[in-house]
Design a protein around this motif. Sequence first.
Motif, PDB file in Angstrom:
ATOM      1  N   LEU A   1     -27.602  -7.480   1.439  1.00  0.00           N
ATOM      2  CA  LEU A   1     -26.768  -7.876   2.567  1.00  0.00           C
ATOM      3  C   LEU A   1     -27.596  -8.502   3.691  1.00  0.00           C
ATOM      4  CD1 LEU A   1     -24.284  -4.863   2.782  1.00  0.00           C
ATOM      5  CD2 LEU A   1     -23.829  -7.166   1.916  1.00  0.00           C
ATOM      6  N   PHE A   2     -28.743  -7.914   3.970  1.00  0.00           N
ATOM      7  CA  PHE A   2     -29.584  -8.458   5.033  1.00  0.00           C
ATOM      8  C   PHE A   2     -30.119  -9.837   4.648  1.00  0.00           C
ATOM      9  CE2 PHE A   2     -33.445  -9.024   7.533  1.00  0.00           C
ATOM     10  CZ  PHE A   2     -32.991  -8.682   8.797  1.00  0.00           C
ATOM     11  N   ALA A   3     -30.531  -9.986   3.369  1.00  0.00           N
ATOM     12  CA  ALA A   3     -31.019 -11.282   2.904  1.00  0.00           C
ATOM     13  C   ALA A   3     -29.906 -12.322   2.936  1.00  0.00           C
ATOM     14  CB  ALA A   3     -31.577 -11.155   1.486  1.00  0.00           C
ATOM     15  N   ALA A   4     -28.675 -11.917   2.560  1.00  0.00           N
ATOM     16  CA  ALA A   4     -27.534 -12.841   2.595  1.00  0.00           C
ATOM     17  C   ALA A   4     -27.208 -13.248   4.024  1.00  0.00           C
ATOM     18  CB  ALA A   4     -26.319 -12.191   1.940  1.00  0.00           C
TER      19      ALA A   4
ATOM     20  N   GLN B   1     -29.975 -15.610   5.189  1.00  0.00           N
ATOM     21  CA  GLN B   1     -29.788 -16.891   4.515  1.00  0.00           C
ATOM     22  C   GLN B   1     -28.600 -17.652   5.095  1.00  0.00           C
ATOM     23  OE1 GLN B   1     -28.624 -16.838   0.313  1.00  0.00           O
ATOM     24  NE2 GLN B   1     -30.190 -18.378  -0.096  1.00  0.00           N
ATOM     25  N   SER B   2     -27.547 -16.925   5.491  1.00  0.00           N
ATOM     26  CA  SER B   2     -26.381 -17.569   6.099  1.00  0.00           C
ATOM     27  C   SER B   2     -26.761 -18.234   7.414  1.00  0.00           C
ATOM     28  CB  SER B   2     -25.273 -16.542   6.333  1.00  0.00           C
ATOM     29  OG  SER B   2     -24.814 -16.005   5.112  1.00  0.00           O
ATOM     30  N   TYR B   3     -27.619 -17.566   8.187  1.00  0.00           N
ATOM     31  CA  TYR B   3     -28.051 -18.145   9.469  1.00  0.00           C
ATOM     32  C   TYR B   3     -28.801 -19.457   9.237  1.00  0.00           C
ATOM     33  CZ  TYR B   3     -30.646 -18.859  13.780  1.00  0.00           C
ATOM     34  OH  TYR B   3     -31.196 -19.426  14.917  1.00  0.00           O
TER      35      TYR B   3
ATOM     36  N   LEU C   1     -20.006 -17.678   7.964  1.00  0.00           N
ATOM     37  CA  LEU C   1     -20.583 -18.120   6.692  1.00  0.00           C
ATOM     38  C   LEU C   1     -20.970 -16.930   5.832  1.00  0.00           C
ATOM     39  CD1 LEU C   1     -21.465 -20.435   4.905  1.00  0.00           C
ATOM     40  CD2 LEU C   1     -23.650 -20.504   6.124  1.00  0.00           C
ATOM     41  N   PHE C   2     -21.462 -15.869   6.463  1.00  0.00           N
ATOM     42  CA  PHE C   2     -21.810 -14.650   5.742  1.00  0.00           C
ATOM     43  C   PHE C   2     -20.576 -14.066   5.046  1.00  0.00           C
ATOM     44  CE2 PHE C   2     -22.189  -9.916   6.011  1.00  0.00           C
ATOM     45  CZ  PHE C   2     -23.168  -9.757   5.047  1.00  0.00           C
ATOM     46  N   LEU C   3     -19.453 -14.033   5.756  1.00  0.00           N
ATOM     47  CA  LEU C   3     -18.201 -13.547   5.155  1.00  0.00           C
ATOM     48  C   LEU C   3     -17.751 -14.451   4.014  1.00  0.00           C
ATOM     49  CD1 LEU C   3     -16.147 -12.488   8.326  1.00  0.00           C
ATOM     50  CD2 LEU C   3     -17.423 -11.020   6.746  1.00  0.00           C
TER      51      LEU C   3
ATOM     52  N   LEU D   1     -17.064 -25.130   6.438  1.00  0.00           N
ATOM     53  CA  LEU D   1     -17.076 -24.086   7.456  1.00  0.00           C
ATOM     54  C   LEU D   1     -17.908 -24.500   8.664  1.00  0.00           C
ATOM     55  CD1 LEU D   1     -17.293 -20.299   6.886  1.00  0.00           C
ATOM     56  CD2 LEU D   1     -18.897 -21.339   8.483  1.00  0.00           C
ATOM     57  N   VAL D   2     -19.106 -25.038   8.415  1.00  0.00           N
ATOM     58  CA  VAL D   2     -20.012 -25.393   9.514  1.00  0.00           C
ATOM     59  C   VAL D   2     -19.591 -26.687  10.195  1.00  0.00           C
ATOM     60  CG1 VAL D   2     -22.391 -26.000  10.112  1.00  0.00           C
ATOM     61  CG2 VAL D   2     -21.948 -24.160   8.462  1.00  0.00           C
ATOM     62  N   ILE D   3     -19.296 -27.712   9.412  1.00  0.00           N
ATOM     63  CA  ILE D   3     -18.991 -29.027   9.988  1.00  0.00           C
ATOM     64  C   ILE D   3     -17.688 -28.999  10.776  1.00  0.00           C
ATOM     65  CG2 ILE D   3     -18.420 -31.421   9.414  1.00  0.00           C
ATOM     66  CD1 ILE D   3     -20.350 -31.143   7.013  1.00  0.00           C
ATOM     67  N   ASP D   4     -16.663 -28.332  10.223  1.00  0.00           N
ATOM     68  CA  ASP D   4     -15.357 -28.282  10.890  1.00  0.00           C
ATOM     69  C   ASP D   4     -15.127 -26.975  11.635  1.00  0.00           C
ATOM     70  OD1 ASP D   4     -14.691 -30.817  10.030  1.00  0.00           O
ATOM     71  OD2 ASP D   4     -13.753 -30.107   8.185  1.00  0.00           O
ATOM     72  N   GLU D   5     -16.127 -26.076  11.606  1.00  0.00           N
ATOM     73  CA  GLU D   5     -16.044 -24.784  12.290  1.00  0.00           C
ATOM     74  C   GLU D   5     -14.780 -24.015  11.879  1.00  0.00           C
ATOM     75  OE1 GLU D   5     -16.636 -25.136  16.489  1.00  0.00           O
ATOM     76  OE2 GLU D   5     -18.530 -26.205  16.292  1.00  0.00           O
ATOM     77  N   LEU D   6     -14.647 -23.806  10.573  1.00  0.00           N
ATOM     78  CA  LEU D   6     -13.478 -23.128  10.013  1.00  0.00           C
ATOM     79  C   LEU D   6     -13.768 -21.646   9.786  1.00  0.00           C
ATOM     80  CD1 LEU D   6     -12.546 -25.783   7.288  1.00  0.00           C
ATOM     81  CD2 LEU D   6     -11.679 -25.629   9.632  1.00  0.00           C
ATOM     82  N   GLY D   7     -12.702 -20.883   9.569  1.00  0.00           N
ATOM     83  CA  GLY D   7     -12.850 -19.501   9.169  1.00  0.00           C
ATOM     84  C   GLY D   7     -13.193 -19.416   7.693  1.00  0.00           C
TER      85      GLY D   7
END
Length: 301
Positions: free
Chosen positions: A91-94, A97-99, A133-135, A203-209
């Motif tokens: 979980l911590f690595a994920a 990595q998400s960041y 992104l993590f979710l 998710l990142v480009i359009d800032e989506l859930g």
Amino acid sequence: MHEEFGTVLNRGFKTWVRNLNICIPYMLSSFISLILYLLFFVIMGLLFFTSSTGTIIDPATLSNEEIFAMLWGGFSKNLGLSVFLLLGVFLFAAFAQSYFTAGAIGMAKKASETGDTGISDMLVSGSKNTFRLFLAVLLTALILLVGIIFLVPGALAVGNLSALVENPEASIHGMTALVIGVILWTVYIVIVNLMLSLSSYALVIDELGPLEALSTSFIFFMNNKLDVFFMWLFTVGLVLINNYVGELAGPGNNLVAAVTLFIPPAVLQPFTAVLWTRLYMTRKGRKLYNPSELLSDPDSF
């Protein structure tokens, strides 16, 4: 502004060459993951190879049977702690990595829009999108795990695994069903990866859930099947070529092994991130910069 697939590759390559610093988040992610996994294996080694007196046993002094017995004994005695440590490291690595993935996509977005990007773009994008992104990563992992149902018929047909080891011919039909299940699960994983390959970028480009990003990726895939498939094939092909070069050099060539290990985060991941970002943005009708126009602009030098 719609670009053909070849144009996406060409302009994406030029954008990456102009912004080699996009490799920084991937390099940092690889370094942190390496530290985490080394720490995990050190802790597990201490748990498994520590005798009842508290002294650490050197595995080199043990036979293979003694090593396996000690590993199994250590795992049995520390099952709860082992699972907790494994889950915690994953979980911590994920999350880490998400960041860095969010930061890299943010850099690729800025580079695709303006021609240049910097570390500040990584910090801003990473801080804004990490948790979502993590979710999304966890949801994708759960969707992939659903495919384990393909193994159930084969597992039930095989029955007792110890009996299978003692008499492999007795469960030949069960093994056939299990192999078919593995093949079906592999196909399922490939299909899901194709359909959700752009979820992180959406998710990142359009800032989506998280859920919206997964559905947007699916819709994007349905509307651009060939482009997504060719980009996915191109990405997988680069990874396979890198692995093949490492195997071709032989396991004894440490220099080539180190280089092939270094290439994915330093070259392949940032390069393909720019390509995926440009593909998504151009198919969404976003205004992107043309590298040839930027190079021909005297003010850009």
